[in-house]
Design an enzyme around this catalytic site. Structure first.
Site, PDB file in Angstrom:
ATOM      1  CG  PHE A  47     -32.088  16.874 -54.036  1.00  0.00           C
ATOM      2  CD1 PHE A  47     -31.731  18.190 -54.307  1.00  0.00           C
ATOM      3  CD2 PHE A  47     -32.482  16.557 -52.753  1.00  0.00           C
ATOM      4  CE1 PHE A  47     -31.762  19.165 -53.320  1.00  0.00           C
ATOM      5  CE2 PHE A  47     -32.524  17.521 -51.755  1.00  0.00           C
ATOM      6  CZ  PHE A  47     -32.166  18.823 -52.036  1.00  0.00           C
ATOM      7  CG  ASP A  60     -36.015  23.254 -45.819  1.00  0.00           C
ATOM      8  OD1 ASP A  60     -35.329  23.758 -44.897  1.00  0.00           O
ATOM      9  OD2 ASP A  60     -36.574  22.153 -45.723  1.00  0.00           O
ATOM     10  CG  HIS A  81     -40.072  18.082 -50.143  1.00  0.00           C
ATOM     11  ND1 HIS A  81     -40.236  16.735 -49.863  1.00  0.00           N
ATOM     12  CD2 HIS A  81     -39.953  18.702 -48.948  1.00  0.00           C
ATOM     13  CE1 HIS A  81     -40.208  16.553 -48.550  1.00  0.00           C
ATOM     14  NE2 HIS A  81     -40.045  17.720 -47.964  1.00  0.00           N
ATOM     15  CD  GLN A 117     -33.046  22.118 -50.125  1.00  0.00           C
ATOM     16  OE1 GLN A 117     -32.165  22.673 -50.764  1.00  0.00           O
ATOM     17  NE2 GLN A 117     -32.907  20.935 -49.581  1.00  0.00           N
ATOM     18  CB  SER A 128     -37.820  14.539 -46.085  1.00  0.00           C
ATOM     19  OG  SER A 128     -36.927  15.087 -45.152  1.00  0.00           O
ATOM     20  CD  GLU A 144     -29.375  13.077 -55.178  1.00  0.00           C
ATOM     21  OE1 GLU A 144     -28.240  13.347 -55.636  1.00  0.00           O
ATOM     22  OE2 GLU A 144     -29.722  13.386 -54.026  1.00  0.00           O
ATOM     23  NE  ARG A 169     -41.417  20.153 -44.858  1.00  0.00           N
ATOM     24  CZ  ARG A 169     -41.791  20.741 -43.732  1.00  0.00           C
ATOM     25  NH1 ARG A 169     -42.814  21.583 -43.732  1.00  0.00           N
ATOM     26  NH2 ARG A 169     -41.151  20.507 -42.609  1.00  0.00           N
TER      27      ARG A 169
END
Lengths: 281, 324
Positions: free
Chosen positions: B89, B123, B115, B127, B43, B64, B173
């Site tokens: 994250f 999503d 992202h 996210q 991703s 993470e 993205r």
């Protein structure tokens, strides 16, 4: 031939160093009026063995020597001990210790990377040291530098999730160069670990994560040294030395009394009594 | 209408793909660069590097906190780590670790927060990185980069790697069109005046730069000349470019794909208030979470389009007229 970078001293001198470290911790925290006295006391013999009995390879006059062994104080609240050890090892003059926790002093309340030579990591929020150690090892494998990494963690610290993330990763990467020393003094800030948030069966936990484990009396410098040397022979897996210790070791009225966790001795009579007990061993 | 179409900008591939290409290049050219992944390499597009340089690529898994600190340790070992995952994250699971082991330690570590914004779309809000810049803003030693097109993304990856010290790079993205020629200069901390104009200034970052250029074309049809500044570096902020714009154009609109609270606009406002107070308007997310959806639908619903910038421009010009 490369000179031997380790320091090895006779038993009497090591006992003497442990005394000096305790006196320095006592003086520094009392002058500061705060600091983690009892958490520092419990690890004194562990670091005495590591720094002064032929284990850790380091050069105080070249703190960033690329091939140095790393010592990471993950239980950052034992900063007074770390500073006392580094001063004794010759990284900086002992006078710096008397400025512990002062504004403008490099001797910060918890260790800050870059403030004092010999400090390898910024710690104080618990749980980060093993991950940092893994990074140093993976990095050393890439740069082709051979060194070992020693990480001192506390028992309460094992309640942090990141400890187990890093335990899994160390085993995955087969970091035999990594040794964790667990100061198992059985107390955390609010009380006995077993009462507050129990860790047992602790050895089983580490073994199930793929670690080679050993136990030792954490106040016996000779025994600690011997165990560390034997753990250095282990291949393909990380090792942990669970050191059974006494919180506040060395001063009877501080020992096992968890209310001293983040406190310094302020009463002059108590200070004198503590000093006397340490000196008489 | 496609982003940048009105301004005549050429289409490109998603910004994350540009990041992946650029990262591969720096890894090829610098043996000290290592890449750490939180199991999202397909991703974030670090997978290219993993294929070409497996020995310098590490998947730390879905952890993470551990990811950030292992990266920091590698920086301590003299390497230049790129620590990569979704911004949400990394920041929400690894903030304490970034704070101590990277920011307070002032280590030479690079963090890719992919992202960013709401344009990951379907999503949904778990996210999306709508608060990433505000959170990284709370880490005083960290340089913050928000590139706006393929050329500046490519150069930002190289500049971040060459910079000594911690850097946060936002990726997205969404496909952002080409704004700049290949030889566009990119210097950390130096904003790019993307379009000249003296009636007002639109200060934007990320995808909102192309939207701002679209808006500027629309405004020009009414004879309004909008300056567009690409504030690709949020910290250190280019006080000089902002102050100059306030002095010369007398009105400012900021535009960002981020919460208004603690984002780029509020930082620009601080500089404007200190150096040359002029009327300002802000395009960004109000205090709300966005839901799943097609990116274009979301941009419209949450008022992050060139029309929204245009409307705020007219508003700020009216305010400027009143104060003049």
């Amino acid at each position: 031939m490369e000179k031997d970078e380790t320091t090895k001293l006779p038993q009497e001198e090591l006992t003497e160093i442990a005394k000096i470290l305790r006196l320095d911790i006592l003086k520094a925290t009392t002058r500061a009026g705060s600091g983690h006295l009892s958490s520092s006391f419990s690890s004194v013999e562990l670091l005495t063995a590591l720094f002064f009995n032929g284990i850790l390879r380091y050069r105080p006059d070249e703190p960033l020597w690329p091939k140095r062994d790393r010592f990471i104080m993950s239980k950052g609240h034992a900063a007074p001990l770390l500073y006392a050890v580094l001063a004794k090892a010759g990284y900086f003059p002992k006078e710096e210790l008397w400025r512990l926790r002062e504004a403008g002093s490099p001797v910060q309340g918890h260790p800050i990377l870059g403030k004092m030579p010999g400090v390898e990591a910024t710690t104080g929020s618990l749980g980060q040291g093993i991950s940092l150690g893994i990074g140093h090892i993976l990095g050393g494998r890439i740069t082709g530098k051979k060194y070992r990494v020693y990480v001192l963690i506390g028992d309460g610290e094992c309640q942090a999730g990141q400890i187990w993330e890093s335990a899994m990763a160390a085993s995955h990467f087969k970091t035999h160069e990594l040794m964790v020393i667990l100061d198992y003094n059985k107390f955390q800030e609010m009380g006995p670990v077993s009462r507050e948030m129990g860790l047992e069966p602790l050895i089983d936990k580490w073994q199930s994560f793929g670690w080679y484990t050993a136990e030792v009396d954490g106040h016996d410098i000779g025994a600690v040294t011997k165990k560390i040397h034997s753990l250095q022979e282990i291949k393909d897996q990380p090792t942990i030395l669970v050191a059974h210790t006494v919180k506040g070791k060395g001063v009877s009225f501080v020992e096992q009394d968890y209310t001293w966790h983040g406190r310094a001795i302020k009463d002059p009579e108590q200070y004198k009594a503590a000093e006397k007990e340490i000196l008489c061993g | 209408m496609r982003l940048g179409e009105r301004a005549g900008l050429k289409e490109s591939k998603p910004l994350r793909d540009i990041f992946g290409d650029a990262l591969l290049e720096v890894v090829e050219n610098n043996p000290k660069v290592v890449v750490l992944d939180g199991d999202l390499g397909n991703s974030t597009k670090t997978e290219l590097t993993r294929k070409a340089f497996p020995e310098r690529s590490f998947n730390i898994g879905i952890a993470e906190s551990n990811l950030v600190c292992i990266g920091a340790g590698m920086a301590g070992a003299g390497l230049i780590p790129w620590i990569t995952s979704f911004s949400s994250f990394l920041l929400c699971n690894g903030y304490d670790q970034i704070r101590l082991s990277v920011a307070i330690s002032n280590l030479n570590a690079k963090i890719l927060g992919s992202h960013g914004g709401i344009t990951l779309g379907k999503d949904g809000p778990t996210q999306m990185g709508i608060e990433d810049l505000a959170l990284v803003g709370g880490l005083p030693t960290v340089v913050i980069l928000v590139p706006s097109d393929p050329v500046t993304m490519h150069k930002a990856v190289k500049a971040a790697t060459d910079h000594v010290g911690p850097v946060w790079l936002r990726s997205s993205r969404i496909a952002m069109p080409y704004i700049y020629p290949q030889d566009q200069e990119f210097i950390i901390g130096k904003a790019i005046t993307t379009r000249e104009g003296n009636d007002l200034t639109i200060i934007a970052n990320g995808m909102m730069v192309a939207a701002a250029l679209d808006a500027a074309v629309a405004l020009q049809e009414d004879g309004i000349q909008a300056r567009v500044i690409d504030l690709h570096t949020l910290r250190p902020i280019d006080r000089e470019a902002i102050t100059k714009a306030a002095k010369e154009t007398g009105a400012i609109v900021t535009a960002e794909e981020h919460l208004l609270h603690g984002g780029m606009g509020s930082n620009v406002a601080r500089v404007v208030a200190e150096n040359c107070p002029v009327p300002m308007r802000f395009v960004g997310l109000a205090d709300t979470y966005v839901e799943s959806g097609d990116p274009d639908d979301l941009l419209e619903k949450y008022h992050l389009t060139s029309s929204d910038i245009e409307a705020k421009a007219r508003e700020v010009l009216a305010a400027k007229g009143e104060t003049a």
